[in-house]
Design an enzyme around this catalytic site. Structure first.
Site, short mmCIF file in Angstrom:
data_model
loop_
_atom_site.label_atom_id
_atom_site.label_comp_id
_atom_site.label_asym_id
_atom_site.label_seq_id
_atom_site.Cartn_x
_atom_site.Cartn_y
_atom_site.Cartn_z
N LYS A 45 -68.92 -80.22 -19.47
CA LYS A 45 -69.62 -79.03 -19.93
C LYS A 45 -69.81 -79.07 -21.44
O LYS A 45 -69.15 -79.84 -22.15
CB LYS A 45 -68.85 -77.77 -19.55
CG LYS A 45 -67.47 -77.65 -20.20
CD LYS A 45 -66.75 -76.40 -19.76
CE LYS A 45 -65.38 -76.28 -20.44
NZ LYS A 45 -64.67 -75.04 -20.07
N ARG A 143 -60.34 -63.68 -15.27
CA ARG A 143 -61.69 -64.00 -15.76
C ARG A 143 -62.58 -64.11 -14.52
O ARG A 143 -62.74 -63.13 -13.80
CB ARG A 143 -61.63 -65.29 -16.57
CG ARG A 143 -62.49 -65.32 -17.81
CD ARG A 143 -62.21 -66.53 -18.67
NE ARG A 143 -62.23 -67.81 -17.96
CZ ARG A 143 -62.01 -68.98 -18.55
NH1 ARG A 143 -61.74 -69.05 -19.84
NH2 ARG A 143 -62.03 -70.10 -17.84
N TYR A 278 -69.29 -71.75 -53.75
CA TYR A 278 -69.50 -70.32 -53.79
C TYR A 278 -68.20 -69.55 -54.02
O TYR A 278 -67.17 -69.84 -53.43
CB TYR A 278 -70.11 -69.83 -52.47
CG TYR A 278 -71.52 -70.31 -52.22
CD1 TYR A 278 -72.53 -70.07 -53.15
CD2 TYR A 278 -71.84 -70.99 -51.05
CE1 TYR A 278 -73.83 -70.49 -52.91
CE2 TYR A 278 -73.14 -71.42 -50.80
CZ TYR A 278 -74.13 -71.16 -51.74
OH TYR A 278 -75.41 -71.59 -51.50
N MET A 326 -73.20 -74.10 -45.98
CA MET A 326 -73.94 -74.39 -44.77
C MET A 326 -74.17 -75.89 -44.57
O MET A 326 -74.09 -76.39 -43.44
CB MET A 326 -75.29 -73.67 -44.79
CG MET A 326 -76.08 -73.87 -43.50
SD MET A 326 -77.65 -72.98 -43.48
CE MET A 326 -77.06 -71.29 -43.29
#
Length: 392
Positions: A45, A143, A278, A326
């Site tokens: 998956k 679940r 940053y 990013m």
């Protein structure tokens, strides 16, 4: 992007994820030895946990896996479209899903409730061919899965009626552990007891499944009493321990399959007191050199590892300096000046002293599953040791 090494197009020099298919095959063989009385499902998956679903599925089958597992039907159908043979199971369905396509592709479909069985039967009538269905029991994870008691009894009865009418074949009864990665957790024994009871109830009514299964990777490695007919191994196939508490990959004879590298884009000298990235959460303590690594959270590098993520550059461990952005982050090279283009190894098996995915998980406060799975599509996967290479 998935790239194979044989006659492949050039791979970007910015970053790459090498996928060692020989290691994956060896991992599958090791898992089969751990559960010798059970078949093995290789769970592929989420693009094989970020490793490339189709090449990894082929390698797993080559090494003796007899089932492939996916979460979504779209993942299962993509495997069939790529020509993958044999048993493929998918389990995460929502109303209106591609039931008919899954039936026609001979996919094993998991059903947790009456609504799903009803939609499946409608698709069977439309397709004109019976479905392979596996009934999922909620034994305590809370679940997916059908609740024990009246709900389970009603689902089993309805599935048996459909089987007797020639609409389905009940191929499996299954469940999933909540805490198998925490040895000794009381829920493990409780879930096994409940699973055995729900199996007995279904089989007492006449269900004759091909496979009964509850074991995920940690249960495959540590709970032989949970192996039943089939074990579902996901993260362990890719050479990562399900939990550092139960052991390292080497403890289980596994080897990490993915190595993530990038090319240093810039090296420059800066004075002491120079802010980095940053927010200036890192300021150089003295004159030093900074290296720019051109990957960031858009590539799946966790921003939560800002200031803590480890990287091997020039044979030495470095730490992310300041915030991960990013597209890039910075490491303090401490005065070293590797040339632009030098290799930065974010993680790998650890053979060369490089960090591992588990090291990044610790740095980011998460699990190694997330580290490999989140590596983004801008990073090409380069599959090494394909068929005919690497020893299968």
């Amino acid at each position: 992007m998935t790239v194979t090494t044989e006659n492949a197009a050039p791979v970007s020099s910015r970053a790459r994820a090498d996928i060692d298919l020989a290691a994956l095959r060896a991992n599958v063989r090791a898992l089969r030895r751990t559960a010798p009385g059970a078949e093995l499902m290789a769970v592929v998956k989420s693009d094989a946990y970020g490793h490339g679903a189709v090449p990894c599925a082929r390698a797993a089958l080559d090494a003796g896996a007899t089932w492939l597992g996916t979460a979504t039907p779209e993942e299962a159908l993509a495997l069939r479209a790529a020509g993958l043979p044999g048993r493929i199971m998918c389990w995460l369905w929502t109303p209106g899903g591609p039931w008919k396509a899954a039936v026609e592709a001979d996919i094993d479909v998991s059903v947790s409730g009456m609504w799903a069985l009803e939609e499946l039967l409608a698709a069977v009538r439309e397709a004109g061919t019976p479905a392979r269905v596996q009934l999922k029991a909620d034994t305590g994870l809370g679940r997916g899965g059908c609740q024990p008691g009246d709900d389970w009894a009603a689902l089993v009865d309805a599935a048996l009626r459909a089987e007797r009418a020639g609409l389905v074949r009940i191929t499996g009864l299954w469940s999933h552990f909540a805490c198998a990665d925490e040895p000794g957790h009381p829920s493990i024994a409780a879930q096994l007891t409940r699973f055995r009871a729900m199996l007995a109830e279904a089989e007492g009514k006449g269900v004759t499944p091909e496979v009964r299964h509850i074991a995920n990777s940690p249960a495959t490695l540590t709970l032989p009493e949970a192996h039943f007919d089939l074990v579902r191994s996901g993260i362990a196939v890719y050479g990562i321990s399900p939990s550092p508490e139960i052991g390292t990959p080497a403890d289980f004879g596994l080897r990490p399959v993915m190595t993530l590298t990038a090319s240093v884009a810039l090296v420059k000298q800066v004075p002491g007191g120079h802010g980095v990235s940053y927010g200036h959460h890192y300021t150089t303590p003295g004159a030093t050199t900074l290296g720019l690594v051109p990957v960031g959270y858009a590539d799946g590098i966790p921003r939560h590892a800002s200031g803590t993520g480890p990287v091997l550059v020039g044979g030495k461990w470095r730490t992310v300096a300041g915030r991960i952005a990013m597209d890039q982050f910075v490491v303090d090279l401490g005065g070293d000046e590797p040339p632009p283009g030098a290799e930065a190894v974010l993680f790998g098996p650890g053979d060369r002293g490089e960090p591992t995915a588990e090291d990044w998980a610790q740095a980011a406060g998460t699990i190694a599953y997330e580290i490999v799975t989140r590596i983004g599509t801008r990073v090409p996967r380069v599959h090494l040791g394909g068929r005919g290479g690497g020893g299968s």
